[in-house]
Design a protein around this motif. Structure first.
Motif: not given
Length: 771
Positions: A459, A462, A535
C-alpha cells in the motif's frame, strides 16, 4: 488324450491315461503340441494338467504362437472378443506405422475376417496395454523387444527375457496378460499362481481390469462394468493375501520384495504399481506402512522422539546421540563362518522327488542354469536335493541376509558409537522427516514476509515513481525457486500422459498458485498504476498460500484424514451450489421485478439479482428497503413477502439441511476408510520429501545449480565429448535395482509363499470357481 480333449474331460485324462503310462511313454507323448491346442481352446483343466507334468511355457511359446492365440480369440464372436477386436482396429488406425521390419522374415498369415495382419497383433496389444495402464507399461511388446538379438546376454539383460540364442522368451506372464484381455479369470489365476512375481502380477491384473471397467462404464455397459470391478477386486485380494503371508514369514525380505524393480513390468516396483492403481487395502497393509515409516525416519530408528529431532535440528552437534540403524561396516569374519553354515545345509540329505514336485521347481532351476551356464543338469540336480532346501537356498542372497543380521545387531546402539560425525549429519538432514520440518519452517517464514508485504509495503509503495522494496524482490526469488522445484518434480514422470494423470489435488493447486503469482509479478512490474487490482491479486494469492500450508498436515495420522474429508466435501458443495443458483435466480429475478418496476437493465440490477437473495439466505432480509420501495397496501408488497418467506423456508430449512445431510453422509463414508485414504496419500507425501533437496527455500537454488551442472555433464559433455556411457540410475529406498541372481532368489521366496497361501486359500474356498 486327443479324444479326452475333444470332450474337455481333464479328469478322465489324469485318472485313466497319465496315471497309467510310464515315464518313457510320457516323454514320447508330444505334450507341447497338446498344450498349445489346450491354450487355443482355453481348456483350463488340460492346461493345468500339462503344466503339472512338466510342460514349460518358455519352451513352447514363441511370437508366432502368441499371435495365433490372440487371433484365435478375436475370431470367436463373443462379447469380449468383439470388444478386443474393436480396440485392435481402433489402435491400428491411430498408429502411424505398425509394419514389422525385415523382409527376410517368414511370411505371416492374414485374418480375413477382421482385416488385421497377424504380425501386427502383438504390437497392437502392446499399445493397448500401454493405453489401459496410462503408460505405466509401455515396454511389453515393442518392435525392439520382439526382434531377435543373438548378441544379447541373458545373464545381464533382465528385460526383454531372451533365450541363449537371443530369441524373445515368452513365459507365463505373457499368458497371464492374454488371459486378462480375453477375460478368462480361471486361466488368469492359474497363470498367476504358477508364474513369477505374484504380488506385482496380481496388481497388474487389477490395473488392467480396472481400466477395462472404466471403458465399459464409458460405453454404458453397467453389468460388464460390475463384473470387471469384481474381478479386479479379486486380484487385489490375492496380492494382499500373498503380501500378508510374506510379511508373516519374513518382514525384512518383504520390504525388499515391495521396492525391487521388475524388468518385466517396465522397471516398476510392486509399491509403485499399487500406488498407481490406487489399491487402498494394499497400501494400508502393515508391511507397506512399516516400510514408509522406515523411509520417513531416514537413518534414525522409527521410535525416535520428535523433541529429540527438533532439538538436534537447532543444535546439530547433538545428532550423534540419536540412534541410527544402518550404514555400518560389517564384521566379515563372523559373516564368513555364518555363510559356511548356510552353504552346508544343501548337503545334509538326498531325497527323490515325484513328478509334481519336479514340475514345481522346473522354472526356478532353469533360471539358475541361465545365471550359471556350467550348472549341473536340471533333472540330476532335482534328484539329489530336497524341494524345501532348494527354495530356501534361493530365498535371498547371502549379502542381503548379512545386512539384515548385522542391522539387528547395531539397531539398539547409539550413533556416536558406530558412525562418524559427518555421517550422522548426512543421515539426519537427508531424512524426509527433517526435510519436512525445514520446509515447514521455511514456509512459515515465507508467509510472514508475504503478509508483511501485502499489509504494509504494497500500500505504501503503490506509487509508480517508487522502486520495489527489497522484500518484494526476495519474495519473487523465493517463489521462483518454488516453481523450479515443482518443475523438477514434474520431470520425474516418464511421459506427458503419466505426468498429467499423476497430478494430485495439491499439484493442481500449486499450478494455480504459480499462475497467480506470475500474474502478481507482471502486474506489479509492468502495470504499477493498477494499484487496486495488484492488491486484490496479491491478497488472493496470500490466502491460497495459507491454505497450502495444510499439506503439512498430511503426515499426521489424525489431521491427515480430516484434511482428506474436507477435500472430499468440496464435491458436495459443488452439487449444492448447482441447486442453489437456480433457486436464487428464480427468487432474485422475480422479487426484483416486483420491488422496482421502473428500473433499466444495468450492472447494478444484475448484481442485485444475485447478491440480495444470497445475503437474505443468511438472514440479511432488508425488510426496510422493501418497505421503502414497495407500497405497503399494494399487491406487489404482499406477493414479495410471500415469495421471501417461501425462499427462506426453502433455503434455510430445506437446502441447508440437505447440505448438512450430504456432509454427514460423506463423513460417515470417509470415517470408515479415511485411514486407508490417508495411508495411500502418505506414500506420495513421503516420496516427495524423500527426493526433495535437503536445503529448504530460499537456499534450495544451491542444490538446483549442482543438479543442473551434473545433468549437463553427464548428458552433454561426457556423452558427446568423452564418448562415455551416461550415469546409471542408482537404487534408493523406493526402487531397488538387483542383478539377475538376487532377483531370482526373491522370486523364489515369493513363489514359495504363494504356494503356501494358495493351499490355505483352497482349504477356505474349496469350490473350483474360487480356487
Amino acid at each position: 488324450v486327443v479324444l479326452a480333449m475333444s470332450w474337455d474331460r481333464a479328469d478322465i485324462a489324469e485318472s485313466e491315461i497319465f496315471s497309467a503310462i510310464s515315464e518313457s511313454q510320457l516323454r514320447e507323448l508330444n505334450m507341447n503340441r497338446l498344450f498349445i491346442k489346450a491354450l487355443m481352446y482355453q481348456q483350463k483343466g488340460f492346461i493345468e494338467l500339462f503344466m503339472d507334468y512338466g510342460v514349460s511355457a518358455v519352451n513352447v511359446l514363441n511370437r508366432e504362437r502368441m499371435e495365433r492365440l490372440y487371433l484365435k480369440f478375436i475370431t470367436q464372436g463373443t462379447q469380449q472378443s468383439e470388444r478386443l477386436l474393436a480396440r485392435l482396429i481402433q489402435t491400428r488406425d491411430n498408429m502411424e506405422s505398425c509394419k514389422c521390419s525385415g523382409g527376410a522374415q517368414k511370411p505371416h498369415k492374414f485374418s480375413m475376417s477382421c482385416g488385421i495382419e497377424e504380425k501386427e497383433i502383438l504390437l497392437l496389444i502392446g499399445r493397448i496395454i500401454k493405453t489401459l495402464t496410462n503408460d505405466v507399461l509401455d515396454n511389453i511388446y515393442t518392435e525392439a523387444y520382439l526382434t531377435d538379438n543373438p548378441s544379447a546376454d541373458p545373464t545381464k539383460d533382465l528385460y526383454p527375457p531372451r533365450k541363449r540364442d537371443g530369441s524373445r522368451k515368452f513365459n507365463l506372464q505373457d499368458l497371464f496378460i492374454w488371459a486378462i484381455l480375453c477375460h478368462n479369470m480361471e486361466l488368469a489365476v492359474l497363470f498367476w499362481k504358477n508364474g513369477k512375481n505374484q504380488i506385482s502380477t496380481a496388481l497388474i491384473g487389477r490395473l488392467l481390469l480396472q481400466h477395462m471397467a472404466e471403458d465399459a462404464d464409458s460405453n454404458d455397459e453397467m453389468e460388464l462394468k460390475s463384473v470387471f470391478e469384481a474381478d479386479s477386486q479379486r486380484f487385489e485380494e490375492l496380492a494382499l493375501g500373498v503380501l500378508a503371508k510374506c510379511y508373516e514369514r519374513n518382514r525384512d525380505i518383504t520390504k525388499a520384495v515391495l521396492i525391487r524393480e521388475l524388468p518385466m513390468w517396465n522397471s516398476q516396483t510392486p509399491l509403485a504399481i499399487a500406488e498407481g492403481s490406487q489399491c487402498l487395502d494394499f497400501m494400508h497393509h502393515s508391511s507397506v506402512q512399516d516400510l514408509l515409516t522406515m523411509i520417513w525416519m531416514g537413518g534414525m530408528v522409527t521410535n525416535t522422539a520428535t523433541w529429540r529431532i527438533i532439538t538436534c535440528l537447532f543444535l546439530p552437534f547433538l545428532t550423534p546421540f540419536l540412534i541410527f540403524k544402518t550404514h555400518r561396516k560389517f564384521n566379515y569374519m563372523h559373516i564368513h563362518e555364518w555363510c559356511k553354515q548356510e552353504r552346508s545345509k544343501l548337503n545334509q540329505s538326498t531325497v527323490s522327488l515325484d513328478n509334481q514336485e519336479k514340475a514345481r521347481l522346473i522354472n526356478v532351476l532353469e533360471d539358475v542354469q541361465v545365471v550359471d551356464k556350467s550348472a549341473v543338469n536340471t533333472r540330476e540336480y532335482l534328484e539329489t536335493i530336497m524341494v524345501d532346501e532348494v527354495v530356501e537356498s534361493l530365498e535371498v542372497s547371502l549379502k542381503t541376509r548379512q545386512q539384515m543380521r548385522m542391522e539387528s545387531l547395531y539397531q539398539k546402539r547409539q550413533g556416536f558409537m558406530n558412525l562418524s560425525f559427518l555421517s550422522c549429519l548426512q543421515l539426519f538432514f537427508m531424512s524426509p522427516l527433517v526435510k519436512c520440518i525445514l520446509n515447514c519452517l521455511s514456509t512459515l517464514m515465507f508467509l510472514s514476509m508475504l503478509s508483511y508485504i501485502v499489509l504494509v509495503e504494497l500500500g505504501q509503495r503503490c506509487d509508480p515513481s517508487k522502486p520495489l522494496h527489497w522484500t518484494e524482490w526476495f519474495i519473487f526469488m523465493w517463489v521462483l525457486q518454488f516453481m523450479a522445484e515443482e518443475v523438477r518434480q514434474f520431470s520425474h514422470f516418464r511421459s506427458l500422459t503419466t505426468k498429467l494423470n499423476g497430478m494430485s489435488y495439491w499439484d493442481k493447486f500449486d499450478l494455480l498458485l504459480c499462475s497467480l503469482f506470475i500474474t502478481c509479478v507482471v502486474m506489479r512490474l509492468f502495470f504499477p498504476r493498477l494499484c487496486d487490482w495488484v492488491q486484490c491479486v496479491y491478497a488472493v494469492t496470500l490466502a491460497l498460500f495459507f491454505l497450502r500450508f495444510m499439506q503439512f498436515y498430511y503426515v499426521h495420522h489424525t489431521l491427515g484424514p480430516k484434511v482428506l474429508m474436507i477435500i472430499e466435501m468440496f464435491s458436495d458443495v459443488v452439487f449444492f451450489v448447482a441447486i442453489l443458483v437456480v433457486i436464487m435466480l428464480a427468487f432474485g429475478v422475480a422479487s426484483l421485478s416486483l420491488r422496482d418496476e421502473s428500473q433499466k437493465l444495468s450492472g447494478a440490477m444484475i448484481k442485485n439479482m444475485i447478491t440480495i437473495p444470497y445475503w437474505q439466505m443468511y438472514g440479511e432480509l432488508s425488510l426496510e428497503d422493501i418497505e421503502k420501495e414497495v407500497d405497503n397496501n399494494s399487491v406487489r408488497y404482499v406477493v414479495t413477502l410471500i415469495m421471501l418467506g417461501i425462499y427462506m423456508l426453502g433455503t434455510n430449512v430445506l437446502l441447508l439441511n440437505l447440505l448438512i445431510a450430504m456432509f454427514g453422509n460423506t463423513f460417515d463414508r470417509m470415517q470408515t476408510s479415511s485411514f486407508k485414504y490417508w495411508s495411500y496419500i502418505r506414500h506420495d507425501f513421503i516420496k516427495e520429501y524423500y527426493y526433495r533437496p535437503w536445503l529448504p527455500p530460499p537456499v534450495i537454488f544451491i542444490i538446483h545449480i549442482m543438479r543442473l551442472s551434473q545433468l549437463v555433464y553427464y548428458k552433454v559433455l561426457r556423452r558427446h565429448c568423452c564418448k562415455a556411457e551416461p550415469r546409471p540410475r542408482k537404487s534408493d529406498d523406493f526402487a531397488m535395482r538387483l542383478d539377475l541372481t538376487y532377483h531370482l532368489r526373491l522370486q523364489a521366496f515369493e513363489k514359495q509363499v504363494t504356494d503356501s497361501y494358495m493351499k490355505e486359500f483352497c482349504v477356505l474356498h474349496p469350490h473350483p470357481e474360487q480356487e
